[in-house]
Design a protein around this motif. Structure first.
Motif, PDB file in Angstrom:
ATOM      1  N   ARG A   1      -8.979  -0.620   7.526  1.00 37.67           N
ATOM      2  CA  ARG A   1      -7.502  -1.091   7.808  1.00 37.67           C
ATOM      3  C   ARG A   1      -6.578  -0.614   6.865  1.00 37.67           C
ATOM      4  NH1 ARG A   1      -6.863  -5.834  11.993  1.00 37.67           N
ATOM      5  NH2 ARG A   1      -8.865  -5.437  13.441  1.00 37.67           N
ATOM      6  N   ARG A   2      -6.801  -0.654   5.632  1.00 30.40           N
ATOM      7  CA  ARG A   2      -5.999  -0.336   4.459  1.00 30.40           C
ATOM      8  C   ARG A   2      -5.587   1.257   4.557  1.00 30.40           C
ATOM      9  NH1 ARG A   2      -5.241  -2.333  -1.566  1.00 30.40           N
ATOM     10  NH2 ARG A   2      -3.783  -0.791  -2.192  1.00 30.40           N
ATOM     11  N   ALA A   3      -6.843   1.870   4.898  1.00 35.91           N
ATOM     12  CA  ALA A   3      -6.666   3.442   5.049  1.00 35.91           C
ATOM     13  C   ALA A   3      -5.748   3.736   6.379  1.00 35.91           C
ATOM     14  CB  ALA A   3      -8.131   3.759   5.457  1.00 35.91           C
ATOM     15  N   GLU A   4      -5.858   3.002   7.303  1.00 37.80           N
ATOM     16  CA  GLU A   4      -4.817   3.487   8.484  1.00 37.80           C
ATOM     17  C   GLU A   4      -3.644   3.140   7.982  1.00 37.80           C
ATOM     18  OE1 GLU A   4      -7.894   1.946  12.009  1.00 37.80           O
ATOM     19  OE2 GLU A   4      -6.450   0.638  11.462  1.00 37.80           O
ATOM     20  N   GLY A   5      -3.409   1.993   7.340  1.00 40.82           N
ATOM     21  CA  GLY A   5      -1.723   1.947   6.817  1.00 40.82           C
ATOM     22  C   GLY A   5      -1.365   3.024   5.722  1.00 40.82           C
ATOM     23  N   ALA A   6      -2.438   3.333   4.882  1.00 41.08           N
ATOM     24  CA  ALA A   6      -1.769   4.488   3.797  1.00 41.08           C
ATOM     25  C   ALA A   6      -1.810   6.044   4.668  1.00 41.08           C
ATOM     26  CB  ALA A   6      -2.760   4.488   2.868  1.00 41.08           C
ATOM     27  N   TYR A   7      -2.289   6.085   5.747  1.00 40.07           N
ATOM     28  CA  TYR A   7      -2.500   7.046   6.612  1.00 40.07           C
ATOM     29  C   TYR A   7      -0.934   7.198   7.493  1.00 40.07           C
ATOM     30  CZ  TYR A   7      -3.247  10.558  10.383  1.00 40.07           C
ATOM     31  OH  TYR A   7      -3.267  11.497  11.066  1.00 40.07           O
ATOM     32  N   PHE A   8      -0.922   6.114   7.860  1.00 38.51           N
ATOM     33  CA  PHE A   8       0.558   5.996   8.899  1.00 38.51           C
ATOM     34  C   PHE A   8       1.834   6.457   7.799  1.00 38.51           C
ATOM     35  CE2 PHE A   8       4.499   3.892  10.260  1.00 38.51           C
ATOM     36  CZ  PHE A   8       4.230   4.268  11.535  1.00 38.51           C
ATOM     37  N   ILE A   9       1.891   5.770   6.522  1.00 40.73           N
ATOM     38  CA  ILE A   9       2.913   6.282   5.669  1.00 40.73           C
ATOM     39  C   ILE A   9       2.746   7.598   5.282  1.00 40.73           C
ATOM     40  CG2 ILE A   9       3.839   5.673   3.175  1.00 40.73           C
ATOM     41  CD1 ILE A   9       2.489   2.874   3.592  1.00 40.73           C
ATOM     42  N   ALA A  10       1.682   8.042   5.028  1.00 38.59           N
ATOM     43  CA  ALA A  10       1.203   9.599   4.468  1.00 38.59           C
ATOM     44  C   ALA A  10       1.692  10.353   5.615  1.00 38.59           C
ATOM     45  CB  ALA A  10      -0.227   9.848   4.058  1.00 38.59           C
ATOM     46  N   GLU A  11       1.533  10.266   6.775  1.00 40.03           N
ATOM     47  CA  GLU A  11       1.600  11.230   7.901  1.00 40.03           C
ATOM     48  C   GLU A  11       3.070  11.193   8.272  1.00 40.03           C
ATOM     49  OE1 GLU A  11       1.187  13.897  10.927  1.00 40.03           O
ATOM     50  OE2 GLU A  11       0.014  13.332   8.966  1.00 40.03           O
ATOM     51  N   ALA A  12       3.941  10.216   8.104  1.00 38.09           N
ATOM     52  CA  ALA A  12       5.427  10.020   8.277  1.00 38.09           C
ATOM     53  C   ALA A  12       6.120  10.858   7.027  1.00 38.09           C
ATOM     54  CB  ALA A  12       5.865   8.563   8.309  1.00 38.09           C
ATOM     55  N   LEU A  13       5.430  10.791   5.911  1.00 43.77           N
ATOM     56  CA  LEU A  13       6.023  11.590   4.723  1.00 43.77           C
ATOM     57  C   LEU A  13       5.986  13.134   5.197  1.00 43.77           C
ATOM     58  CD1 LEU A  13       5.379   9.335   1.811  1.00 43.77           C
ATOM     59  CD2 LEU A  13       7.466   9.732   2.776  1.00 43.77           C
ATOM     60  N   ARG A  14       4.510  13.337   5.578  1.00 42.71           N
ATOM     61  CA  ARG A  14       4.031  14.712   5.870  1.00 42.71           C
ATOM     62  C   ARG A  14       5.150  15.429   6.979  1.00 42.71           C
ATOM     63  NH1 ARG A  14       1.939  18.146   9.200  1.00 42.71           N
ATOM     64  NH2 ARG A  14       1.405  16.469  10.418  1.00 42.71           N
ATOM     65  N   ARG A  15       5.450  14.599   7.918  1.00 46.98           N
ATOM     66  CA  ARG A  15       6.413  15.086   8.926  1.00 46.98           C
ATOM     67  C   ARG A  15       7.812  15.356   8.388  1.00 46.98           C
ATOM     68  NH1 ARG A  15       4.203  14.438  14.178  1.00 46.98           N
ATOM     69  NH2 ARG A  15       1.990  13.568  14.321  1.00 46.98           N
TER      70      ARG A  15
END
Length: 322
Positions: free
Chosen positions: A268-282
């Motif tokens: 679940r923490r991985a999903e949270g970090a991924y959401f932040i990372a993907e928003a920044l990548r976009r």
């Protein structure tokens, strides 16, 4: 005499709480506010936080013996002395003019029961992710119970931490309901919608931070289930039908018990970090690689993380070359 009571629920991270409280102390205007900080889960302020709470009598630290944000917010609202209640979450910040602007809207419109605004969504280090706004927002109060109940209400509330609502209306509808452990906000908005007007101020008055270990990051699945049940309750009330079945279902949605010996990874923490990372990548922000690393560390078995992390690495390399 208090104009606005700000209610904050906290169970950990006193360092994040300090940022929120400091933004309160920087509010402009001559309004009189208090801040009720409701602690549960064994929260202990660090020395810096304790000093801040002691230095300003407008801060009131309360202890909630029941678990969960909903119980903490209900306690805080029950102790509020202001005619208006404003929300803020730990780690988030108010713009210096927020309370003044929202209070002004209530002064000008006596039938107003809820005020919200644009919200900037940020990462843990205040990296810009997006701004949540409404294209049709005019800053003029409107009735929001004008659409078919199945569609909810005729306005979107960008974030729980952005609102200021009438304490009288809050009490009239029964306040936060403890059946909703997660996502207690929309259940309240639906019930408030029949008691007056709502307004969306088209300006960014709140900055919200997302953390990989935050409640929304870890429990978005539960929040989605609660959102559907909140809407189902809204529909049932509009038809004069009982809400009992939906409330019973909502009461069963609770956090899973914590493991005695936590694993070194956390999906679940991985999903949270991924959401932040993907928003920044976009956003083409090379700082995304930091959160992709966190997502890989906690969710190394998730193929989507590897794919997007590779794209983030390419972006980081290009930025370094330039």
């Amino acid at each position: 005499m208090v104009d606005v009571s700000v209610v904050v629920g906290v169970h950990a991270h006193p360092d994040r709480l300090i940022a929120s409280l400091e933004s309160l102390r920087q509010q402009r205007g001559n309004l009189r506010w208090e801040c009720l900080i409701v602690a549960n889960g064994g929260f202990q302020p660090d020395q810096h936080c304790a000093n801040l709470l002691q230095a300003d009598p407008r801060f009131r630290l309360l202890e909630c013996l029941q678990p969960g944000l909903t119980a903490a917010l209900a306690l805080g609202c029950s102790e509020a002395r202001g005619a208006l209640i404003a929300r803020l979450d730990v780690g988030d910040q108010m713009a210096p003019e927020r309370l003044e602007r929202q209070l002004q809207a209530y002064t000008q419109h006596p039938d107003l029961v809820l005020a919200t605004s644009d919200v900037e969504i940020c990462g843990p280090a205040w990296e810009h992710l997006r701004t949540d706004s409404q294209a049709a927002a005019t800053g003029v109060p409107m009735r929001v119970d004008t659409v078919p109940p199945e569609q909810g209400i005729a306005i979107d509330i960008p974030h729980h931490a952005s609102v200021m609502f009438s304490r009288a209306a809050y009490e009239a509808v029964g306040g936060y309901r403890t059946a909703f452990y997660f996502g207690q906000d929309w259940d309240l908005w639906y019930r408030l919608s029949s008691h007056g007007t709502f307004v969306h101020l088209p300006e960014t008055l709140t900055r919200v931070r997302l953390f990989s270990d935050g409640l929304s990051s870890r429990h978005w699945r539960e929040q989605r289930k609660i959102a559907k049940l909140s809407l189902a309750c809204h529909v049932a009330r509009s038809r004069g039908q009982p809400e009992t079945e939906m409330l019973q279902k909502a009461a069963t949605i609770r956090p899973s018990p914590q493991h005695q010996s936590p694993l070194p990874w956390d999906g679940r923490r991985a999903e949270g970090a991924y959401f932040i990372a993907e928003a920044l990548r976009r956003n083409r922000d090379h700082r995304c690689h930091r959160y992709f690393r966190e997502a890989l560390r906690h969710g190394f078995w998730k193929p989507q993380v590897w794919i997007r992390a590779s794209q983030g690495l390419i972006l980081w390399v290009k930025t370094m070359v330039i």
